[in-house]
Design a protein around this motif. Structure first.
Motif, mmCIF file in Angstrom:
data_model
loop_
_atom_site.group_PDB
_atom_site.id
_atom_site.type_symbol
_atom_site.label_atom_id
_atom_site.label_comp_id
_atom_site.label_asym_id
_atom_site.label_seq_id
_atom_site.Cartn_x
_atom_site.Cartn_y
_atom_site.Cartn_z
ATOM 1 N N GLY A 1 0.711 -1.265 -0.197
ATOM 2 C CA GLY A 1 -0.183 -0.090 -0.003
ATOM 3 C C GLY A 1 0.779 1.284 -0.217
ATOM 4 O O GLY A 1 0.236 2.378 0.044
ATOM 5 N N ARG A 2 2.052 1.275 -0.238
ATOM 6 C CA ARG A 2 3.028 2.396 -0.209
ATOM 7 C C ARG A 2 3.800 2.527 -1.502
ATOM 8 O O ARG A 2 4.291 1.177 -1.934
ATOM 9 N N CYS B 1 7.072 9.360 -0.308
ATOM 10 C CA CYS B 1 6.012 8.247 0.066
ATOM 11 C C CYS B 1 4.585 8.515 -0.141
ATOM 12 O O CYS B 1 3.959 9.275 0.427
ATOM 13 N N TYR B 2 3.928 7.600 -1.158
ATOM 14 C CA TYR B 2 2.604 7.613 -1.305
ATOM 15 C C TYR B 2 1.737 6.825 -0.887
ATOM 16 O O TYR B 2 2.212 5.462 -1.063
ATOM 17 N N SER B 3 0.535 6.851 -0.414
ATOM 18 C CA SER B 3 -0.260 5.823 0.129
ATOM 19 C C SER B 3 -1.143 5.595 -1.139
ATOM 20 O O SER B 3 -1.753 6.285 -1.556
ATOM 21 N N SER B 4 -1.501 4.020 -1.490
ATOM 22 C CA SER B 4 -2.200 3.813 -2.277
ATOM 23 C C SER B 4 -3.668 3.194 -1.710
ATOM 24 O O SER B 4 -4.257 2.559 -2.735
ATOM 25 N N LEU C 1 2.170 10.662 1.899
ATOM 26 C CA LEU C 1 2.361 10.446 3.229
ATOM 27 C C LEU C 1 3.528 11.346 3.904
ATOM 28 O O LEU C 1 3.021 11.843 4.831
ATOM 29 N N ASP D 1 4.594 5.767 8.257
ATOM 30 C CA ASP D 1 3.535 6.644 7.987
ATOM 31 C C ASP D 1 3.863 8.209 7.970
ATOM 32 O O ASP D 1 3.235 8.889 7.163
#
Length: 523
Positions: free
Chosen positions: A77-78, A87-90, A98, A149
């Protein structure tokens, strides 16, 4: 009504209750008729999600695209960009940022990382240790533990002022990991002076939850031989590969017990080899405390032709290609106990292609084997309990997926019949071919990527979702962007999300994210 009569009424109700569709499960959950166990709740929710995904009115829509000049990676999920700096949350409907780490110098950039999930069986003294973290290795030999996170630095460890470390990998996932140094090559000056450098490599081994050091292991050519070309750790086994196409396995626990000179603790004073310092602090780092003086007992030894050796199955078997000219292109499946060949244990895809076929033990730990080529995928079922038949590739319950090969005979618009002089390769871009197979363990689906030719000389990719038990095709999802077979691609299927990471002509990279969507007029 007597007890026997009640039993006759309740028995069919109990039988029917075992078969639950999504609506029934949601209804029970709304009324509070459900288990309080988190694992059971999660399992029921994933069954609901799987049923929804496989509905006819559900499709996947591209919701996000982002490009980068550096490699893009994805895990749990990253999505990581710019050498793990962004870093992006999917997990959200569209990926969201994030965190973004400050820009660093070339010496401080992150070269490799591992995502560490939170422990489920133990309570740690610090709250930050109960949450997921990113273990990041920098170019200047620092190991960072970052919040997964927020990117906040939770802990950092200096490795060594003497050896340069390059890569991270798991020994036992979510329990122990190791950091591999670059290979130590003898300098020209040392060679001229007649000094023989026997040290090939160093491995730094750590435990997680909490982060602590096991030791720094020295790999010596004097012990393992001058033909050593690579070393790795997996499931407590030290695997040493040689240039003679031979691999030898050793018990790492035995090595630690026999050859560890001193137990180390991060943050504590250490005096070893006439050098004193704090373990994990600069400039002392982690001293070599595991020096193998003599070759430990060999657990397993095997010669192979190419692609090394895989070990798996129940009971333990291994897959390899014998180092003989007559066996090239074949895969042999043998018992690790006595080397006996399994029933139907020689597999040959017999495909004419530029890229080799691939074979591996199924990630669901069922003991099955997946054997895939450009136009065929064979999945063998685990038959029997302690017989060699459990590793058969072909059989009555096998999944056999194939794409239709193009005919060698063509008919022109005038009706003239023309026969091709040359036969197409199985992975020719003008034919539909399989590119990869991934297992989605939470939904128990096998995702297979196939690519079909188009008029624009580029491929059109689709993700095929197959039932993991039967192999039946359940759904086919077309990807919007063209698939250029001359560049590298990676596809991830994670619950309700599909992620396609591709290299492009200008050496840039792009990440495309697809999300599950419902047709508007569906009721």
């Amino acid at each position: 009504m007597c007890l026997d009569q009640w039993s006759s009424v309740l028995r069919p109700l109990a039988t029917k209750r075992r078969i639950k569709n999504a609506c029934t499960i949601l209804g029970f959950r709304t009324r509070g008729i459900t288990s309080n166990d988190f694992g059971t709740l999660l399992g029921e929710n994933l069954k609901i999600l799987k049923n929804i995904i496989l509905q006819d009115g559900i499709h996947f829509t591209k919701v996000w695209t982002k490009s980068s000049k550096s490699l893009i990676s994805y895990e749990s999920g990253r999505i990581y960009f710019e050498n793990y700096r962004n870093c992006y949350s999917s997990l959200t409907p569209e990926p969201q940022l994030l965190y973004e780490l400050p820009r660093q110098s070339k010496a401080e950039k992150i070269e490799d990382s591992l995502l560490c999930q939170c422990p489920l069986v133990s309570v740690l003294p610090h709250a930050s240790e109960q949450k997921p973290c990113l273990l990041a290795l920098t170019a200047n030999n620092w190991l960072y533990r970052l919040s997964a996170d927020t990117g906040e630095t939770l802990q950092r460890v200096y490795l060594s002022p003497h050896f340069r470390f390059r890569s991270l990998d798991w020994d036992i996932p979510q329990e122990t990991f190791y950091i591999k140094s670059i290979q130590h090559k003898q300098t020209q000056l040392a060679r001229q002076a007649g000094v023989d450098n026997n040290v090939f490599m160093h491995l730094a081994i750590f435990r997680v939850f909490p982060l602590d050091v096991v030791g720094l292991l020295e790999i010596s050519k004097k012990v393992f031989g001058k033909s050593v070309v690579d070393v790795l750790l997996s499931q407590g086994v030290l695997a040493v590969s040689h240039s003679t196409k031979c691999v030898k396995l050793y018990n790492f626990e035995y090595i630690v017990k026999q050859f560890r000179t001193k137990e180390l603790f991060l943050g504590q004073q250490c005096d070893l080899y006439d050098a004193r310092g704090i373990v994990g602090n600069a400039p002392y780092g982690i001293p070599v405390n595991i020096q193998i003086k003599e070759c430990p007992p060999v657990l397993f030894e095997m010669s192979y032709f190419d692609n090394g050796i895989q070990i798996g199955g129940h009971p333990w078997h291994y897959i390899y290609t014998p180092n003989h000219k007559r066996d090239r292109g074949t895969h042999h499946i043998c018992s690790i106990r006595d080397g006996a060949l399994a029933k139907n244990g020689i597999q040959d895809m017999k495909c004419d292609s530029l890229e080799a076929d691939w074979i591996f033990f199924h990630p669901d730990d069922s003991g099955r084997i997946i054997h895939a080529g450009p136009s065929t995928i064979n999945e063998g079922s685990a038959v029997g309990q302690i017989t060699y038949e459990m590793l058969m590739i072909f059989g009555s319950k096998n999944v056999h997926l194939s794409v239709q090969a193009s005919s060698q005979v063509m008919v022109t618009s005038s009706g003239r019949t023309v026969k091709r002089r040359f036969q197409h390769l199985d992975d020719d871009p003008e034919q539909e071919t399989f590119k990869m197979a991934k297992y989605e363990d939470e939904l128990d689906l096998l995702a297979i990527v196939d690519v079909s030719p188009t008029e624009e000389d580029v491929g059109q990719a689709s993700v095929r979702l197959h039932d993991n038990k039967s192999g039946v095709l359940m759904k086919r999802i077309a990807l919007e962007e063209p698939w250029d077979v001359t560049y590298s691609h990676e596809v991830y299927f994670d619950r309700d999300t599909i992620i396609h990471i591709e290299q492009q002509r200008n050496n840039n990279f792009s990440c495309h994210v697809y999300k599950m969507n419902r047709t508007k007029n569906l009721r």
